[in-house]
Design an enzyme around this catalytic site. Structure first.
Site, short mmCIF file in Angstrom:
data_model
loop_
_atom_site.label_atom_id
_atom_site.label_comp_id
_atom_site.label_asym_id
_atom_site.label_seq_id
_atom_site.Cartn_x
_atom_site.Cartn_y
_atom_site.Cartn_z
N ASP A 35 0.81 -1.22 0.00
CA ASP A 35 0.00 0.00 0.00
C ASP A 35 0.84 1.27 0.00
O ASP A 35 2.06 1.24 0.21
CB ASP A 35 -0.96 0.01 1.20
CG ASP A 35 -0.30 -0.49 2.49
OD1 ASP A 35 0.94 -0.45 2.58
OD2 ASP A 35 -1.01 -0.92 3.40
N ASN A 75 -6.90 -2.32 14.67
CA ASN A 75 -8.32 -2.56 14.37
C ASN A 75 -8.51 -3.79 13.47
O ASN A 75 -9.60 -4.02 12.97
CB ASN A 75 -8.95 -1.33 13.72
CG ASN A 75 -8.34 -1.00 12.34
OD1 ASN A 75 -7.47 -1.73 11.84
ND2 ASN A 75 -8.81 0.07 11.72
N HIS A 86 -6.92 -4.38 10.53
CA HIS A 86 -6.70 -4.22 9.09
C HIS A 86 -5.44 -4.95 8.64
O HIS A 86 -4.49 -5.13 9.40
CB HIS A 86 -6.71 -2.75 8.65
CG HIS A 86 -5.51 -1.94 9.05
ND1 HIS A 86 -5.60 -0.60 9.35
CD2 HIS A 86 -4.20 -2.23 9.18
CE1 HIS A 86 -4.41 -0.14 9.65
NE2 HIS A 86 -3.53 -1.11 9.54
N GLU A 103 -9.61 -1.87 5.63
CA GLU A 103 -10.14 -1.48 6.93
C GLU A 103 -11.42 -2.25 7.26
O GLU A 103 -12.11 -2.75 6.36
CB GLU A 103 -10.46 0.02 6.91
CG GLU A 103 -9.24 0.93 6.66
CD GLU A 103 -8.40 1.16 7.92
OE1 GLU A 103 -8.21 0.21 8.70
OE2 GLU A 103 -7.92 2.28 8.11
C1 F6R Z 1 1.67 -1.24 6.04
C2 F6R Z 1 0.37 -1.87 6.18
C3 F6R Z 1 -0.38 -1.86 7.47
C4 F6R Z 1 0.50 -2.11 8.69
C5 F6R Z 1 -0.33 -2.01 9.97
C6 F6R Z 1 0.54 -2.18 11.20
O1 F6R Z 1 2.15 -1.41 4.73
O2 F6R Z 1 -0.14 -2.38 5.25
O3 F6R Z 1 -1.40 -2.82 7.43
O4 F6R Z 1 1.09 -3.37 8.58
O5 F6R Z 1 -0.96 -0.78 10.02
O6 F6R Z 1 1.39 -1.08 11.30
P1 F6R Z 1 2.58 -1.04 12.36
O7 F6R Z 1 3.53 -2.10 11.94
O8 F6R Z 1 3.16 0.33 12.22
O9 F6R Z 1 1.97 -1.32 13.68
#
Ligand code: F6R
Length: 237
Positions: free
Chosen positions: A67, A134, A136, A141
């Protein structure tokens, strides 16, 4: 689904890096699906050290990131492009690396082309995932439904708040992102999900409970035949 329990973040990162290196040894021309965020930083650092020590070679491998914020400039130090350059792309010999274009004029074509490019290259062999507090994965989401392919998505308030730590203020976090969809993620031949820290306890618990719900997108991984979760004690609880 296999759960590997690690004592801490460092052990999680090392275990994950070794699995990526193993994948590249078995199939040097692998297509890797990569994630940004704080969780995989340690894994990338280990991979860079292994590469510098001649223990892993990316010269035939291709990477696709999950992403990117939208809109965002590649030069912005908050962009996932900048993050990937800093942690991996500029430090190893990847054959090619792709990330959704946060500056695309036509975001819809960008999404379509991203999926086509992944398909043309044979699909993802190993997908690295983090989890949002959450639930995701990528920026898929929680909601009433989940998208299959790469798409533009509105970030939830909880994701904006969680990611504000990387920006100067909450207002600077882009409200949208381009993300691979659940279908693209589920097509990966193997998935490696990393989880570290207390705030991942809840989504991990939901995943391990086995009930699939769009309210916690990570739970969909229960339908995938080859998922390895690497989690530290804090995330397991
Ligand atoms: C990042 C992504 C997100 C993160 C998630 C956890 O490319 O796709 O799904 O993996 O938000 O983020 P951190 O690792 O910062 O807790």
């Amino acid at each position: 689904m296999r759960l590997i329990k690690c004592k801490d973040y460092d052990e999680m990162s090392k275990t994950a890096a070794e699995m990526v290196a193993g994948q590249l040894l078995l199939k040097p021309a692998s297509v890797l699906g990569l994630a940004a965020g704080s969780t995989p930083i340690g894994m990338y650092a280990k991979l860079v050290s292994m590469y510098e020590a001649g223990k892993v070679d990316f010269s035939e491998a291709t990477a696709f990131n999950l992403d990117e914020y939208y809109p965002i400039s590649r030069e912005s130090d908050q962009s996932y492009y900048f993050y990937m350059e800093r942690h991996l792309y500029s430090k190893v010999n990847l054959k090619s690396a792709h990330i959704p274009d946060g500056e695309a004029d036509d975001a819809y074509s960008e999404c379509e082309n991203y999926d086509k490019m992944m398909e043309t290259l044979g699909g993802i062999d190993l997908q690295i995932l983090g989890i949002g507090g959450n639930g995701h994965i990528g920026f898929n989401e929680p909601g009433e439904s989940l998208n299959a392919g790469t798409h533009i998505t509105e970030l939830t308030q909880s994701t904006i708040e969680a990611n504000a730590r990387f920006f100067e203020s909450r207002e600077q976090v882009p409200a949208r992102a381009i993300t691979m969809g659940i279908g693209s993620i589920m097509k990966a031949r193997k998935i490696l999900l990393l989880a570290s820290g207390k705030n991942k306890r809840e989504p991990l618990k939901k995943l391990l409970a086995g009930k699939i719900t769009t309210a916690s997108p990570v739970t969909i991984l229960n339908l995938h035949p080859d998922v390895v979760i690497i989690a530290d004690i804090e995330a397991i609880g």
